[in-house]
Design a protein around this motif. Structure first.
Motif, PDB file in Angstrom:
ATOM      1  N   TYR A   1       0.846  -1.301  -0.016  1.00 18.50           N
ATOM      2  CA  TYR A   1      -0.018  -0.019   0.108  1.00 18.50           C
ATOM      3  C   TYR A   1       0.844   1.337   0.110  1.00 18.50           C
ATOM      4  O   TYR A   1       1.950   1.230   0.621  1.00 18.50           O
ATOM      5  CB  TYR A   1      -1.105  -0.087   0.998  1.00 18.50           C
ATOM      6  N   ALA A   2       0.318   2.300  -0.662  1.00 14.71           N
ATOM      7  CA  ALA A   2       1.222   3.732  -0.734  1.00 14.71           C
ATOM      8  C   ALA A   2       0.184   4.689  -1.032  1.00 14.71           C
ATOM      9  O   ALA A   2      -0.967   4.484  -1.285  1.00 14.71           O
ATOM     10  CB  ALA A   2       2.346   3.573  -1.626  1.00 14.71           C
ATOM     11  N   GLN A   3       0.643   5.951  -0.960  1.00 10.24           N
ATOM     12  CA  GLN A   3      -0.219   6.952  -1.409  1.00 10.24           C
ATOM     13  C   GLN A   3      -0.529   6.868  -2.799  1.00 10.24           C
ATOM     14  O   GLN A   3       0.330   6.702  -3.811  1.00 10.24           O
ATOM     15  CB  GLN A   3       0.652   8.237  -0.995  1.00 10.24           C
ATOM     16  N   SER A   4      -1.720   7.161  -3.615  1.00 13.39           N
ATOM     17  CA  SER A   4      -1.755   7.093  -4.824  1.00 13.39           C
ATOM     18  C   SER A   4      -2.189   8.301  -5.556  1.00 13.39           C
ATOM     19  O   SER A   4      -2.657   8.211  -6.785  1.00 13.39           O
ATOM     20  CB  SER A   4      -3.160   6.064  -5.038  1.00 13.39           C
ATOM     21  N   ASP A   5      -2.165   9.286  -4.859  1.00 13.93           N
ATOM     22  CA  ASP A   5      -2.713  10.657  -5.602  1.00 13.93           C
ATOM     23  C   ASP A   5      -2.333  11.924  -4.662  1.00 13.93           C
ATOM     24  O   ASP A   5      -1.939  11.446  -3.517  1.00 13.93           O
ATOM     25  CB  ASP A   5      -4.168  10.629  -5.789  1.00 13.93           C
ATOM     26  N   ASN A   6      -2.382  12.824  -4.980  1.00 14.14           N
ATOM     27  CA  ASN A   6      -2.104  14.363  -4.301  1.00 14.14           C
ATOM     28  C   ASN A   6      -2.753  14.306  -3.096  1.00 14.14           C
ATOM     29  O   ASN A   6      -3.931  13.976  -3.100  1.00 14.14           O
ATOM     30  CB  ASN A   6      -2.135  15.297  -5.386  1.00 14.14           C
ATOM     31  N   VAL A   7      -2.104  14.813  -2.047  1.00 12.80           N
ATOM     32  CA  VAL A   7      -2.868  15.062  -0.670  1.00 12.80           C
ATOM     33  C   VAL A   7      -3.642  16.304  -0.929  1.00 12.80           C
ATOM     34  O   VAL A   7      -3.296  17.317  -1.586  1.00 12.80           O
ATOM     35  CB  VAL A   7      -1.382  15.301   0.415  1.00 12.80           C
TER      36      VAL A   7
ATOM     37  N   VAL B   1      -5.452  12.027   2.432  1.00 12.66           N
ATOM     38  CA  VAL B   1      -4.400  11.285   1.812  1.00 12.66           C
ATOM     39  C   VAL B   1      -5.025   9.988   1.061  1.00 12.66           C
ATOM     40  O   VAL B   1      -5.455   9.165   1.858  1.00 12.66           O
ATOM     41  CB  VAL B   1      -3.380  10.990   2.699  1.00 12.66           C
ATOM     42  N   PRO B   2      -5.097   9.837  -0.301  1.00 14.74           N
ATOM     43  CA  PRO B   2      -5.587   8.845  -1.060  1.00 14.74           C
ATOM     44  C   PRO B   2      -4.585   7.704  -0.912  1.00 14.74           C
ATOM     45  O   PRO B   2      -3.304   7.847  -1.114  1.00 14.74           O
ATOM     46  CB  PRO B   2      -5.644   9.226  -2.466  1.00 14.74           C
ATOM     47  N   VAL B   3      -4.959   6.431  -0.678  1.00 15.99           N
ATOM     48  CA  VAL B   3      -4.005   5.237  -0.351  1.00 15.99           C
ATOM     49  C   VAL B   3      -4.980   4.206  -0.895  1.00 15.99           C
ATOM     50  O   VAL B   3      -6.117   4.076  -1.127  1.00 15.99           O
ATOM     51  CB  VAL B   3      -4.002   5.113   0.977  1.00 15.99           C
ATOM     52  N   ASN B   4      -3.906   3.316  -1.697  1.00  7.70           N
ATOM     53  CA  ASN B   4      -4.615   2.171  -2.525  1.00  7.70           C
ATOM     54  C   ASN B   4      -3.481   1.019  -2.648  1.00  7.70           C
ATOM     55  O   ASN B   4      -2.218   1.304  -2.070  1.00  7.70           O
ATOM     56  CB  ASN B   4      -4.843   2.677  -3.874  1.00  7.70           C
ATOM     57  N   GLU B   5      -3.835  -0.164  -2.998  1.00  7.03           N
ATOM     58  CA  GLU B   5      -2.996  -1.285  -3.067  1.00  7.03           C
ATOM     59  C   GLU B   5      -2.440  -1.074  -4.108  1.00  7.03           C
ATOM     60  O   GLU B   5      -2.784  -0.655  -5.243  1.00  7.03           O
ATOM     61  CB  GLU B   5      -3.753  -2.237  -3.000  1.00  7.03           C
TER      62      GLU B   5
ATOM     63  N   ILE C   1      14.974   6.565 -18.412  1.00  6.97           N
ATOM     64  CA  ILE C   1      13.524   7.030 -18.330  1.00  6.97           C
ATOM     65  C   ILE C   1      13.403   8.306 -17.874  1.00  6.97           C
ATOM     66  O   ILE C   1      13.620   8.666 -16.670  1.00  6.97           O
ATOM     67  CB  ILE C   1      12.709   5.830 -17.398  1.00  6.97           C
ATOM     68  N   ILE C   2      12.937   9.273 -18.571  1.00 10.39           N
ATOM     69  CA  ILE C   2      12.909  10.610 -17.882  1.00 10.39           C
ATOM     70  C   ILE C   2      11.513  11.090 -17.942  1.00 10.39           C
ATOM     71  O   ILE C   2      11.323  12.291 -17.306  1.00 10.39           O
ATOM     72  CB  ILE C   2      13.432  11.376 -19.320  1.00 10.39           C
ATOM     73  N   ARG C   3      10.424  10.295 -18.043  1.00  6.05           N
ATOM     74  CA  ARG C   3       9.171  10.802 -17.686  1.00  6.05           C
ATOM     75  C   ARG C   3       8.461   9.593 -17.397  1.00  6.05           C
ATOM     76  O   ARG C   3       8.274   8.526 -17.881  1.00  6.05           O
ATOM     77  CB  ARG C   3       8.275  11.224 -18.881  1.00  6.05           C
ATOM     78  N   VAL C   4       7.879   9.456 -15.805  1.00  6.71           N
ATOM     79  CA  VAL C   4       7.019   8.432 -15.384  1.00  6.71           C
ATOM     80  C   VAL C   4       5.926   9.069 -14.680  1.00  6.71           C
ATOM     81  O   VAL C   4       5.820  10.027 -14.114  1.00  6.71           O
ATOM     82  CB  VAL C   4       7.969   7.838 -14.217  1.00  6.71           C
ATOM     83  N   PRO C   5       4.807   8.342 -14.847  1.00  9.31           N
ATOM     84  CA  PRO C   5       3.436   8.978 -14.188  1.00  9.31           C
ATOM     85  C   PRO C   5       3.649   8.995 -12.812  1.00  9.31           C
ATOM     86  O   PRO C   5       4.268   8.591 -11.927  1.00  9.31           O
ATOM     87  CB  PRO C   5       2.480   7.926 -14.572  1.00  9.31           C
ATOM     88  N   ASP C   6       2.707  10.003 -12.286  1.00  8.17           N
ATOM     89  CA  ASP C   6       2.768  10.272 -10.644  1.00  8.17           C
ATOM     90  C   ASP C   6       2.227   9.084 -10.101  1.00  8.17           C
ATOM     91  O   ASP C   6       1.698   8.334 -10.364  1.00  8.17           O
ATOM     92  CB  ASP C   6       1.898  11.612 -10.482  1.00  8.17           C
ATOM     93  N   PHE C   7       3.099   8.842  -8.744  1.00  5.70           N
ATOM     94  CA  PHE C   7       2.845   7.743  -7.784  1.00  5.70           C
ATOM     95  C   PHE C   7       3.270   6.350  -8.628  1.00  5.70           C
ATOM     96  O   PHE C   7       2.738   5.650  -7.964  1.00  5.70           O
ATOM     97  CB  PHE C   7       1.695   8.046  -7.624  1.00  5.70           C
ATOM     98  N   CYS C   8       3.894   6.307  -9.750  1.00  2.00           N
ATOM     99  CA  CYS C   8       4.467   5.043 -10.220  1.00  2.00           C
ATOM    100  C   CYS C   8       5.883   5.106  -9.915  1.00  2.00           C
ATOM    101  O   CYS C   8       6.651   6.090 -10.052  1.00  2.00           O
ATOM    102  CB  CYS C   8       4.331   5.053 -11.805  1.00  2.00           C
ATOM    103  N   LYS C   9       6.503   3.992  -9.738  1.00  2.00           N
ATOM    104  CA  LYS C   9       7.904   3.658  -9.496  1.00  2.00           C
ATOM    105  C   LYS C   9       8.368   2.527 -10.350  1.00  2.00           C
ATOM    106  O   LYS C   9       7.884   1.470 -10.441  1.00  2.00           O
ATOM    107  CB  LYS C   9       8.125   3.407  -7.853  1.00  2.00           C
ATOM    108  N   VAL C  10       9.616   3.012 -11.033  1.00  2.44           N
ATOM    109  CA  VAL C  10      10.207   2.099 -12.086  1.00  2.44           C
ATOM    110  C   VAL C  10      10.901   0.892 -11.303  1.00  2.44           C
ATOM    111  O   VAL C  10      11.736   1.277 -10.212  1.00  2.44           O
ATOM    112  CB  VAL C  10      10.781   2.552 -12.888  1.00  2.44           C
TER     113      VAL C  10
END
Length: 313
Positions: free
Chosen positions: A151-157, A218-222, A290-299
């Motif tokens: 689980y982690a933060q999934s969107d802006n606070v 704080v949005p949280v999702n799996e 990788i110079i661009r990654v969507p927010d709240f994604c981790k390579v």
């Protein structure tokens, strides 16, 4: 069990009755005596300066030492919230403070004659006359959040409100860019956080903030892993060589929240290779960035990490 005769029981009853009357008489005498006691009073102002803005540097309540009976002391404790004292600010035209003991005679004309004030703590009230400013600045959330596994933060606070109004001396207000909250500390989080967090209390008495707290969401999702193929872009090909990359796409594995899993595609990523590694440093393979990654994604990984290439001049 001790058995008492009728005479003994009558004597004990008379003794207890006398003792009760004696205690009551003592209490009446004690509470009718005069004492000096301390009580809190709210401060009200009159004759405020019309040509000078000011701000009190102390609390809006002060401790008053009052002379009165025990009964008055009890009633003062019960009605403490309604007790108030009026302070005359006429002297602020000449100095930045007011001495309460100098106003005792006038203050006591507004108090019951048998319940006079004999002193205050503090006895001197200080005021700030510096130029004052009002400003709206964004709230900065201070947090220490630990999430459950996967689980982690999934969107802006979201902060409601996201801005606060601060007022105080111009020099200090002009230098402010954000106002921090108290620290939000939560452990083992596996669902959205919705709570109210207080704002940091101003360190100086001449600074005010409004409101005193904000709502925090704080949005949280799996999170889970997803793999996609991303095309490579060539940069710094100064001589416009015909370059063939092998392969022309890389496989990227990353983590994303379940609610955004279907929406994440290759268009949201950008990967590149830099020809300067070959032209200036003689690299035989080009590292992938990788110079661009969507927010709240981790390579998590890139395959391959380095790309073979053929240059046709």
């Amino acid at each position: 069990m001790i058995k008492l005769s009728a005479t003994e029981r009558r004597r004990i009853s008379v003794f207890l009755t006398c003792l009760t009357f004696a205690v009551c008489a003592w209490l009446v005498v004690a509470f009718s005596s005069t004492y000096n006691y301390t009580t809190k009073m709210y401060v009200r102002y009159k004759n405020v300066p019309l040509k000078r803005s000011f701000h009190s540097l102390q609390s809006d309540t002060i401790e008053a030492v009052v002379k009165g009976t025990g009964w008055q002391m009890i009633f003062a404790r019960v009605n403490e919230k309604s007790s108030a004292v009026t302070v005359d600010l006429r002297s602020l035209d000449n100095r930045p403070y007011v001495v309460l003991s100098a106003q005792l005679q006038r203050i006591n004309t507004e108090m019951p004659r048998n319940n006079p004030v004999i002193g205050f703590n503090p006895d001197t009230l200080y005021f700030d006359f510096s130029n004052r400013s009002i400003k709206r600045i964004p709230v900065k959330l201070l947090s220490a959040i630990r999430y459950s596994k996967q689980y982690a933060q999934s969107d802006n606070v979201k902060l409601e409100p996201s801005y606060v109004t601060v007022s105080g001396p111009s020099a200090e207000i002009d230098a402010m860019t954000t106002w921090p909250t108290d620290s939000l500390k939560v452990n083992d989080v596996n669902e959205n956080i919705v709570t109210t967090v207080g704002l940091k209390t101003p360190s100086a008495g001449n600074i005010n903030i409004y409101p005193k707290a904000v709502k925090v969401i704080v949005p949280v999702n799996e999170f889970t892993e997803k793999t996609i193929k991303i095309p490579l872009r060539i940069i710094n090909n100064a001589n416009y060589y015909n370059v063939k990359l092998i392969p022309q796409r890389v496989t990227v594995t990353f983590t994303t929240s379940l609610d955004k899993y279907a929406d994440i595609d290759a268009d949201l990523f950008e990967a590149q290779v830099d020809m300067e590694y070959w032209q200036k440093y003689g690299y035989s393979t080009l590292p992938v960035k990788i110079i661009r990654v969507p927010d709240f994604c981790k390579v998590v990984r890139i395959e391959p990490r380095n790309i073979d290439f053929i240059v046709k001049k």
